[in-house]
Motif scaffolding. Structure first.
Motif, PDB file in Angstrom:
ATOM      1  N   LEU A 182      12.860  26.447  46.529  1.00 27.00           N
ATOM      2  CA  LEU A 182      12.312  27.121  47.710  1.00 27.00           C
ATOM      3  C   LEU A 182      13.181  28.298  48.119  1.00 27.00           C
ATOM      4  O   LEU A 182      12.684  29.385  48.426  1.00 27.00           O
ATOM      5  CB  LEU A 182      12.195  26.134  48.870  1.00 27.00           C
ATOM      6  N   TRP A 189      15.095  30.023  46.288  1.00 24.60           N
ATOM      7  CA  TRP A 189      14.931  31.109  45.327  1.00 24.60           C
ATOM      8  C   TRP A 189      13.678  31.916  45.670  1.00 24.60           C
ATOM      9  O   TRP A 189      13.687  33.138  45.686  1.00 24.60           O
ATOM     10  CB  TRP A 189      14.826  30.551  43.909  1.00 24.60           C
ATOM     11  N   LEU A 190      12.576  31.194  45.996  1.00 28.63           N
ATOM     12  CA  LEU A 190      11.332  31.887  46.324  1.00 28.63           C
ATOM     13  C   LEU A 190      11.518  32.781  47.545  1.00 28.63           C
ATOM     14  O   LEU A 190      11.101  33.941  47.560  1.00 28.63           O
ATOM     15  CB  LEU A 190      10.227  30.869  46.610  1.00 28.63           C
ATOM     16  N   VAL A 191      12.183  32.224  48.574  1.00 31.69           N
ATOM     17  CA  VAL A 191      12.351  32.992  49.806  1.00 31.69           C
ATOM     18  C   VAL A 191      13.206  34.226  49.540  1.00 31.69           C
ATOM     19  O   VAL A 191      12.851  35.352  49.915  1.00 31.69           O
ATOM     20  CB  VAL A 191      12.983  32.118  50.911  1.00 31.69           C
ATOM     21  N   ASN A 208      13.793  35.709  46.772  1.00 36.11           N
ATOM     22  CA  ASN A 208      13.075  36.629  45.892  1.00 36.11           C
ATOM     23  C   ASN A 208      12.092  37.475  46.684  1.00 36.11           C
ATOM     24  O   ASN A 208      12.006  38.700  46.526  1.00 36.11           O
ATOM     25  CB  ASN A 208      12.329  35.806  44.835  1.00 36.11           C
ATOM     26  N   THR A 209      11.368  36.812  47.598  1.00 38.93           N
ATOM     27  CA  THR A 209      10.408  37.540  48.424  1.00 38.93           C
ATOM     28  C   THR A 209      11.115  38.571  49.288  1.00 38.93           C
ATOM     29  O   THR A 209      10.688  39.730  49.373  1.00 38.93           O
ATOM     30  CB  THR A 209       9.650  36.552  49.323  1.00 38.93           C
ATOM     31  N   ASN A 223      12.308  41.460  47.183  1.00 40.21           N
ATOM     32  CA  ASN A 223      11.233  42.323  46.708  1.00 40.21           C
ATOM     33  C   ASN A 223      10.610  43.123  47.822  1.00 40.21           C
ATOM     34  O   ASN A 223      10.222  44.276  47.626  1.00 40.21           O
ATOM     35  CB  ASN A 223      10.176  41.493  45.991  1.00 40.21           C
ATOM     36  N   ALA A 249      12.884  45.905  48.310  1.00 42.69           N
ATOM     37  CA  ALA A 249      12.757  46.905  47.252  1.00 42.69           C
ATOM     38  C   ALA A 249      11.519  47.769  47.453  1.00 42.69           C
ATOM     39  O   ALA A 249      11.502  48.951  47.148  1.00 42.69           O
ATOM     40  CB  ALA A 249      12.693  46.204  45.895  1.00 42.69           C
ATOM     41  N   LEU A 250      10.464  47.154  47.984  1.00 38.80           N
ATOM     42  CA  LEU A 250       9.240  47.908  48.256  1.00 38.80           C
ATOM     43  C   LEU A 250       9.385  48.755  49.516  1.00 38.80           C
ATOM     44  O   LEU A 250       8.516  49.547  49.828  1.00 38.80           O
ATOM     45  CB  LEU A 250       8.068  46.955  48.442  1.00 38.80           C
ATOM     46  N   GLY A 251      10.472  48.532  50.252  1.00 42.88           N
ATOM     47  CA  GLY A 251      10.669  49.274  51.485  1.00 42.88           C
ATOM     48  C   GLY A 251       9.809  48.753  52.621  1.00 42.88           C
ATOM     49  O   GLY A 251       9.533  49.461  53.580  1.00 42.88           O
ATOM     50  N   LYS A 252       9.347  47.499  52.502  1.00 41.54           N
ATOM     51  CA  LYS A 252       8.516  46.950  53.578  1.00 41.54           C
ATOM     52  C   LYS A 252       9.363  46.038  54.438  1.00 41.54           C
ATOM     53  O   LYS A 252      10.134  45.235  53.933  1.00 41.54           O
ATOM     54  CB  LYS A 252       7.356  46.155  52.984  1.00 41.54           C
ATOM     55  N   GLU A 268       0.395  42.600  54.678  1.00 43.97           N
ATOM     56  CA  GLU A 268      -0.291  41.484  54.028  1.00 43.97           C
ATOM     57  C   GLU A 268       0.386  40.145  54.325  1.00 43.97           C
ATOM     58  O   GLU A 268      -0.264  39.184  54.714  1.00 43.97           O
ATOM     59  CB  GLU A 268      -0.323  41.670  52.500  1.00 43.97           C
ATOM     60  N   LEU A 269       1.705  40.111  54.150  1.00 43.00           N
ATOM     61  CA  LEU A 269       2.416  38.844  54.277  1.00 43.00           C
ATOM     62  C   LEU A 269       2.288  38.296  55.686  1.00 43.00           C
ATOM     63  O   LEU A 269       1.933  37.135  55.902  1.00 43.00           O
ATOM     64  CB  LEU A 269       3.883  39.049  53.893  1.00 43.00           C
ATOM     65  N   LEU A 322       0.213  34.976  56.774  1.00 44.57           N
ATOM     66  CA  LEU A 322       0.937  33.860  57.396  1.00 44.57           C
ATOM     67  C   LEU A 322       0.267  33.468  58.705  1.00 44.57           C
ATOM     68  O   LEU A 322       0.054  32.284  58.982  1.00 44.57           O
ATOM     69  CB  LEU A 322       2.397  34.249  57.647  1.00 44.57           C
TER      70      LEU A 322
END
Lengths: 508, 339
Positions: free
Chosen positions: A40, A42-44, A46-47, A50, A53-56, A474-475, A479
């Motif tokens: 879990l 790792w997923l968090v 990673n999100t 990323n 990295a997307l600048g969001k 989106e996220l 949610l």
């Protein structure tokens, strides 16, 4: 004496964690838990990485921004200047509306179909079997689209209702079925509507006590009182009497139509001719407002409605020049007429406690009345019919779970078949029916997110659709959407569990 | 349980976002195929033909980029997107570029983290109504029911237009152009609004186009163009200059018919020579072969040829060049110099 020996008191060895069955399962659980948590985290991370990295960024500030889009079906006030949070609220209410309507209709359909499928009448039983199998085994989306297509393609356009067109309103010109929806009369609350409501509530309380009294009498003396007729009478008679009394006393009262800058004795038509535009100050959803509009429509006038909260605000608005025609609610003091306003020769009546506004064909579309949009009807019917098929099977299973001996015993005691069903079979069947029913309600509520297929503006279409698209969040949007469905589902299942524990088998 | 939903959502985004990182050019080359987001079906701009082969004005941009990068205009995987799904598809890396009548706006360029590489069609939002309705101006639409594609700028313009003119309307949200067309023809809405080019394209597919009139009001500016994700500037350059190459080719008279001949040997016009790679090293500067522009032009012709073939006056859609003429002919289509 000394032969009995104490069991060897061995110390704890780490190897026991694996080789000792007492500890082994614990070890495995701890390792599995750690692995799960690592996965879990790792997923968090990673999100998070990323998104960075997307600048969001991750924030919910977009909810306060101006939404900018319009929504056709809104149960609360909303326009394109409202915020995204408001748009989400409109969507949530639309979702809840179709979910509540759907659950209610699905229950009725399901119980009827479930009971009738057990009918001894061969034709009815087989018809119900066809219904259940047909709806259960075809995807819901197809039913939604099919019903929607039927509603839009097979019904006339509003302009076919004009003179010379081939469509007509039904039920005494009160209901119009068009390819944009069904227009039905809308209720308006007049003076005394509060009293009417109070009478209705009192009747409901009286019904409750009447039923309790009847049950107790039956338990104590065996005498059966007419519960059904008593309930019906208590429900209808007091309300009807109150309605007639209120209508006779205040409903027919004549009320002047006040206009600023008019001369004494002018008719509404003359006054309209002397003005550039007609702006009418009225209290929304009041019968005075309705009757004023009827009068203006009868004179073929174009007008704007300026909504006000009460008579005092109407007077203030008229004096500020925001409107030039007004009708004052009954509660306003008659003497406090705004400066420069004169009564026209046309008058309106106060109106009954409840009056219905009929839909009338306007420029492009029907105006007034209540519009049940095709998207709502298609979604509602499809959800109800689809879920009803599942509920029918639950009901059938529940009834079959009650042994036939119960029915025979009831008959042996001389109880009528209808009462046998109501008093003997169903109470026992309910405890089998309710638990699967909960998941059907949950299914229906979640399936309502298919609304976008027919353009019904539920929360998936507003918050989860347009808002996400316009703001790129989106996220966050997903949610929030997930959270809403989760909370709704938990509330529904919580409420149904309470009901379930009230009908389940009680052991003493 | 609340947590499992949260993490489920995070998983999906995490996985999807992870894919978006590597250099797009390398990825496309390795894949041997360009993932190009297009419209779900809009005659003339992007729709599959009878054989299932995608063609259209926007589709040609995808094909030109594929030709420039992969030397094969057919090496494109077309991903149909709706107004609502297009941005998510691009942001998540599902598609490498989006060529789907998408309006260049401030917030999309900045807040949504995209890069518009140029404008391939200058458009504006209009209304179409049945002639039988007797409406001659959009200002007469007070109280009308209007079909509108959700998740578009037209949706916002529509709200603003009716608000500014103090009129009311009833929006009927629809998902795709095909759905809008069906609803409009069934009379479920009085008017259908989208970009004027889209209206012309849609009307061309009607059984009786003459029964429908496009109202004279254009209520917004809609510069439509291809776009890519923010952050991969090399890839953005490739898409941007492929589009510019098509535009410049028209200006200099390079067509699909004479491009091979012109590219065979350096000619008298140095700008054409640089464009076609017979002079200078422009291709290497963006990481492509020197004849990249030749391939792009050979794929479907120059900008003018693409326009005439798909949406020009000799097609059923019948759009005049208007604003979309070359700057030398009084239009807005203008490519920066190739040097």
């Amino acid at each position: 004496m000394t032969t009995t020996s104490e069991p060897p008191k061995a110390g704890f060895h780490p190897s026991q964690l694996i080789y000792d069955t007492r500890y082994r399962s614990l070890t495995i659980q701890v390792i599995a838990f750690i692995a799960l948590m690592l996965g879990l985290s790792w997923l968090v991370s990673n999100t998070v990485a990323n998104l960075q990295a997307l600048g969001k960024d991750f924030d919910f500030g977009f909810l306060g921004q101006r939404a900018g889009y319009d929504i056709n079906q809104r149960l609360v006030e909303y326009d394109s200047t409202s915020s995204h949070a408001r748009a989400a609220l409109v969507g949530i209410l639309n979702t809840l509306l179709v979910a509540v309507l759907g659950c209610a209709l699905a229950t009725v359909i399901g119980v009827l179909a479930g009971v009738l499928r057990l009918s001894k009448n061969w034709l009815i039983a087989k018809l119900m079997a066809v219904y259940v199998e047909g709806f259960r085994n075809i995807p819901l989306l197809l039913w939604i689209l099919l019903i929607f297509a039927l509603m839009t393609e097979a019904t006339p356009q509003p302009r076919d209702f004009r003179e010379g067109g081939d469509a007509a309103m039904i039920l005494g010109d009160t209901v119009a079925i068009t390819n944009r929806g069904v227009f039905i009369p809308a209720p308006f609350w007049g003076a005394g509507a509060g009293i009417l409501l109070a009478v209705l509530l009192l009747s409901l309380v009286a019904i409750f006590f009447w039923r309790r009294y009847a049950h107790r009498t039956q338990e104590q003396t065996g005498r059966i009182l007419p519960i059904g007729w008593g309930t019906l009478g208590l429900l209808l008679v007091p309300v009807t009497v109150a309605f007639l009394a209120l209508s006779l006393t205040s409903g027919r009262q004549v009320q002047p139509v006040l206009a600023t800058g008019a001369s004494e004795g002018m008719t509404l038509a003359d006054y309209a001719g002397s003005q550039q535009a007609i702006n009418a100050c009225t209290v929304p959803f009041s019968t005075e407002s309705l009757n004023l509009r009827r009068l203006m429509r009868a004179n073929d006038l174009r007008f704007n409605l300026v909504p006000v909260a009460d008579g005092a605000e109407a007077i203030a608005a008229a004096e500020a020049g925001r409107c030039n025609i007004l009708s004052l609610p009954a509660s306003t003091i008659a003497a406090s007429v705004p400066a420069g306003a004169v009564a026209l020769s046309d008058t309106i009546t106060r109106g009954n406690p409840v009056e219905f506004e009929r839909p009338i064909l306007g420029g492009f579309n029907f105006e007034g009345g209540l519009q049940l949009r095709n998207s709502l009807i298609a979604l509602w019917l499809a959800l109800s019919l689809y879920t009803g098929a599942f509920i029918a099977e639950n009901v059938r299973g529940g009834i079959l779970s009650v042994s036939k001996g119960q029915t025979e015993a009831a008959f042996a005691l001389g109880i009528k078949p209808s009462r046998t069903m109501r008093l003997v079979i169903l109470p026992q069947a309910l405890r089998v029916i309710i638990p699967p029913m909960i998941s059907q309600y949950l299914n229906l509520t979640k399936n309502s997110s298919l609304a976008i297929a027919v353009g019904y503006m539920d929360v998936r279409s507003t918050l989860g659709g347009i808002t996400i698209n316009q703001t790129g969040k989106e996220l966050e949007g997903m949610l929030l959407l997930g959270l809403f469905y989760l909370v709704t589902s938990l509330v529904i299942s919580g409420a149904m569990n309470v009901y379930n524990s009230s009908v389940k088998l009680k052991e003493r | 349980m609340k947590k499992s939903v949260l993490f489920g959502a995070l998983t999906v985004t995490g996985l999807v976002a992870g894919a978006a990182q590597a250099a797009t050019l390398d990825e496309v080359k390795e894949r041997g195929e360009l993932n190009c987001g297009v419209v779900t079906g809009l005659a003339g701009f992007g729709a599959p033909d009878a054989n299932g082969v995608w063609e259209g004005f926007d589709v040609s941009v995808c094909r030109a980029v594929a030709a420039a990068v992969l030397d094969d205009p057919t090496a494109v995987n077309f991903v149909p997107t709706t107004g609502q799904t297009r941005f998510t598809a691009l942001a998540s890396g599902e598609i490498d570029m989006l060529a789907r009548n998408t309006t260049w706006t401030f917030s999309r360029d900045t807040d949504l983290k995209f890069d518009f590489v140029g404008v391939n069609y200058y458009d504006g939002q209009g209304f179409i109504v049945p002639t039988a309705l007797g409406v001659s101006s959009a200002k007469d639409l007070d109280g009308a029911t209007v079909c509108i594609q959700t998740g578009t700028t037209t949706e916002l313009n529509l709200a603003d237009f009716f608000r500014n003119n103090n009129m009311s309307y009833e929006p009927v949200p629809i998902e795709t152009n095909a759905e809008g067309q069906q609803q409009y023809l069934a009379g479920a809405c009085d008017a259908y609004t989208t970009d004027a080019s889209g209206l012309a394209a849609t009307r061309a597919t009607f059984e009786n186009p003459a029964d429908h009139v496009i109202l004279p009001e254009i209520i917004s500016k809609e510069p439509l163009g291809p776009l890519v994700r923010h952050g991969d500037n090399e890839w953005a350059d490739i898409v941007r200059w492929t589009l510019n190459a098509l535009i410049a080719a028209e200006e200099y008279g390079v067509t699909s018919a004479n491009v091979n001949e012109l590219a065979a040997a350096p000619g008298s016009n140095p700008e054409v020579n640089r464009l076609l790679g017979t002079e200078g090293e422009l291709g290497a500067m963006i990481g492509l072969e020197s004849d990249w522009a030749k391939k792009a032009i050979a794929a479907g012709g120059n900008y003018g040829e693409i326009f005439e073939k798909n949406i020009g006056e000799n097609t059923p859609i019948g759009l005049a060049r208007g604003l979309n003429a070359q700057w030398t002919n009084g239009g807005l289509i203008y490519a920066p110099p190739f040097r």
